[in-house]
Design a protein around this motif. Structure first.
Motif, mmCIF file in Angstrom:
data_model
loop_
_atom_site.group_PDB
_atom_site.id
_atom_site.type_symbol
_atom_site.label_atom_id
_atom_site.label_comp_id
_atom_site.label_asym_id
_atom_site.label_seq_id
_atom_site.Cartn_x
_atom_site.Cartn_y
_atom_site.Cartn_z
ATOM 1 N N LEU A 102 0.841 -1.195 0.000
ATOM 2 C CA LEU A 102 0.000 0.000 0.000
ATOM 3 C C LEU A 102 0.877 1.245 0.000
ATOM 4 O O LEU A 102 1.837 1.328 0.782
ATOM 5 C CB LEU A 102 -0.887 0.041 1.248
ATOM 6 N N ALA A 103 0.520 2.199 -0.843
ATOM 7 C CA ALA A 103 1.202 3.495 -0.833
ATOM 8 C C ALA A 103 0.498 4.421 0.148
ATOM 9 O O ALA A 103 -0.702 4.284 0.393
ATOM 10 C CB ALA A 103 1.192 4.091 -2.236
ATOM 11 N N TYR A 104 1.237 5.342 0.737
ATOM 12 C CA TYR A 104 0.635 6.322 1.652
ATOM 13 C C TYR A 104 1.235 7.703 1.440
ATOM 14 O O TYR A 104 2.370 7.839 0.966
ATOM 15 C CB TYR A 104 0.842 5.889 3.114
ATOM 16 N N ASP A 105 0.442 8.713 1.756
ATOM 17 C CA ASP A 105 0.966 10.080 1.896
ATOM 18 C C ASP A 105 1.349 10.324 3.346
ATOM 19 O O ASP A 105 2.349 10.969 3.638
ATOM 20 C CB ASP A 105 -0.080 11.109 1.446
ATOM 21 N N ARG A 106 0.492 9.782 4.246
ATOM 22 C CA ARG A 106 0.769 9.843 5.684
ATOM 23 C C ARG A 106 0.505 8.468 6.268
ATOM 24 O O ARG A 106 -0.509 7.839 5.952
ATOM 25 C CB ARG A 106 -0.153 10.862 6.383
ATOM 26 N N LEU A 107 1.399 8.017 7.129
ATOM 27 C CA LEU A 107 1.247 6.717 7.766
ATOM 28 C C LEU A 107 1.125 6.918 9.274
ATOM 29 O O LEU A 107 1.930 7.632 9.886
ATOM 30 C CB LEU A 107 2.459 5.825 7.466
ATOM 31 N N VAL A 108 0.121 6.285 9.855
ATOM 32 C CA VAL A 108 -0.104 6.390 11.294
ATOM 33 C C VAL A 108 0.080 5.008 11.929
ATOM 34 O O VAL A 108 -0.606 4.050 11.560
ATOM 35 C CB VAL A 108 -1.522 6.909 11.616
ATOM 36 N N LEU A 109 0.999 4.917 12.870
ATOM 37 C CA LEU A 109 1.216 3.673 13.605
ATOM 38 C C LEU A 109 0.396 3.727 14.885
ATOM 39 O O LEU A 109 0.650 4.554 15.762
ATOM 40 C CB LEU A 109 2.703 3.495 13.923
ATOM 41 N N ALA A 110 -0.603 2.867 14.956
ATOM 42 C CA ALA A 110 -1.463 2.775 16.143
ATOM 43 C C ALA A 110 -1.599 1.294 16.498
ATOM 44 O O ALA A 110 -2.686 0.785 16.744
ATOM 45 C CB ALA A 110 -2.829 3.401 15.858
ATOM 46 N N ALA A 111 -0.431 0.626 16.521
ATOM 47 C CA ALA A 111 -0.402 -0.832 16.630
ATOM 48 C C ALA A 111 -0.649 -1.345 18.037
ATOM 49 O O ALA A 111 -0.791 -2.550 18.251
ATOM 50 C CB ALA A 111 0.935 -1.358 16.117
ATOM 51 N N GLY A 112 -0.682 -0.443 19.018
ATOM 52 C CA GLY A 112 -1.008 -0.858 20.377
ATOM 53 C C GLY A 112 0.159 -1.514 21.095
ATOM 54 O O GLY A 112 1.329 -1.210 20.858
ATOM 55 N N ALA A 113 -0.180 -2.453 21.967
ATOM 56 C CA ALA A 113 0.830 -3.099 22.806
ATOM 57 C C ALA A 113 0.406 -4.527 23.110
ATOM 58 O O ALA A 113 -0.764 -4.883 23.003
ATOM 59 C CB ALA A 113 1.012 -2.314 24.103
ATOM 60 N N ASP A 114 1.378 -5.324 23.487
ATOM 61 C CA ASP A 114 1.110 -6.677 23.960
ATOM 62 C C ASP A 114 1.190 -6.690 25.482
ATOM 63 O O ASP A 114 1.778 -5.786 26.097
ATOM 64 C CB ASP A 114 2.147 -7.653 23.390
ATOM 65 N N ALA A 115 0.611 -7.702 26.077
ATOM 66 C CA ALA A 115 0.758 -7.866 27.519
ATOM 67 C C ALA A 115 2.210 -8.197 27.837
ATOM 68 O O ALA A 115 2.849 -8.972 27.130
ATOM 69 C CB ALA A 115 -0.159 -8.985 28.014
#
Length: 329
Positions: A96-109
């Motif tokens: 996927l191409a992006y102009d803006r990329l947002v990382l909101a991948a969270g966290a693991d326990a």
């Protein structure tokens, strides 16, 4: 403007939804490894307790997300970022191409260094909750490792299901981040009155399986036996995707007050982000960050300053405010 968001937790979903509202012409793609859409992690203990129907956890189904005009790619992980080409490669090999990329991948326990501890001994996901709810039907006793807010809420959920529960906290008291020594003593007395066994001030060292029970050994030699073990020891931000792409990473992905990472046009919010040196790990903080980033993208906000958050203990009949007042009396 093509915005790609990785992660459909409360941070990623809020950013996508708010950006759709503030900038209707935006092209928004939301990628998530799960298939449920947005669900409430905060309320997993209630579902485990049986006081909240599982379907009530779902806040926005995949269909509802798509109805907002958001392209939602479910059940697919982002595996690498190519910041020089402004592309993201997914686990199905698509790019996927992006102009803006947002990382909101969270966290693991987070799993502490306890010999014999297993990754599935946590209550972080909907799958964790379902697995634990099945185990609850087969046992009479449980041990929760961790005496923080989430640990106590998990312990309450197990007690609601009729189990006898022990709580092991390596710090000298329960809720060490929220309560003073005197306040914590009042809380512990309340819990002991309810039938919990409390073990504080000693680190869990090992977990072994013996017939139909687990044996937790503490560093003072104490053994706690139970049919089920849950570990609640904080979170581990998901940073590997950003780190491998060359972003600055400490405990979380380092961002400034516009949520910009050290990579051009790459942003981070929520449990994976480190803002002002802090990984908040709070639902409300993640929601606030998602809203603020969308407003920054839409041009209606310049920067974000985090408010002071005061997490509460979500257990009926136990209020931290009342405990603090009692400690002053």
């Amino acid at each position: 403007m093509n915005t790609v968001i990785i992660g459909c937790g409360i941070a990623g979903f809020t950013a996508a939804k708010t950006l759709r509202e503030k900038a209707p012409s935006s092209e928004i793609t939301l990628i998530d490894g799960g298939t449920h859409g947005l669900y409430s992690r905060m309320r997993l203990p209630e579902a485990l307790a049986g006081t909240l129907p599982e379907e009530k956890l779902i806040l926005a189904s995949p269909e509802a997300i798509r109805e907002l005009g958001i392209r939602f790619i479910a059940g697919t992980e982002a595996v690498s970022i190519q910041p020089d080409r402004k592309t993201v490669t997914l686990s199905d090999s698509s790019v996927l191409a992006y102009d803006r990329l947002v990382l909101a991948a969270g966290a693991d326990a987070s799993i502490p260094p306890i010999e014999g501890a297993l990754p599935e001994m946590t209550l972080r996901s909907l799958e964790d909750m379902k697995r634990c709810a099945e185990l609850v039907k087969q046992v009479q006793t449980a041990t929760v490792i961790g005496g923080g807010l989430l640990g106590l809420e998990a312990a309450n959920a197990l007690r609601e299901r009729g189990l006898k529960v022990a709580i092991a906290e390596y710090m000298p008291r329960l809720l060490p981040r929220q309560l003073s020594e005197k306040e914590s003593a009042i809380l512990q007395a309340k819990f002991e009155e309810l039938g919990y066994r409390i073990f504080t001030g000693h680190a869990p060292k090992s977990l072994t399986r013996s017939e139909n029970e687990w044996i937790l050994r503490l560093d003072d030699g104490t053994e706690i036996r139970s049919g089920l073990v849950l570990i609640s020891a904080g979170i581990r931000p998901r940073t590997s995707l950003a780190k491998e792409a060359g972003a600055a990473v400490e405990r979380g992905i380092v961002v400034n007050n516009r949520f910009e990472t050290s990579l051009p046009d790459v942003y981070a919010i929520g449990d994976c982000a480190q803002l002002g040196g802090i990984v908040y790990g709070l639902w409300l903080a993640s929601k606030d960050q998602g809203t603020a980033l969308a407003e920054i993208f839409a041009g209606t906000r310049e920067t974000f300053t985090a408010p002071v958050y005061e997490p509460s203990l979500k257990i009926p009949g136990v209020k931290l405010k009342e405990i603090r007042l009692a400690a002053q009396a």
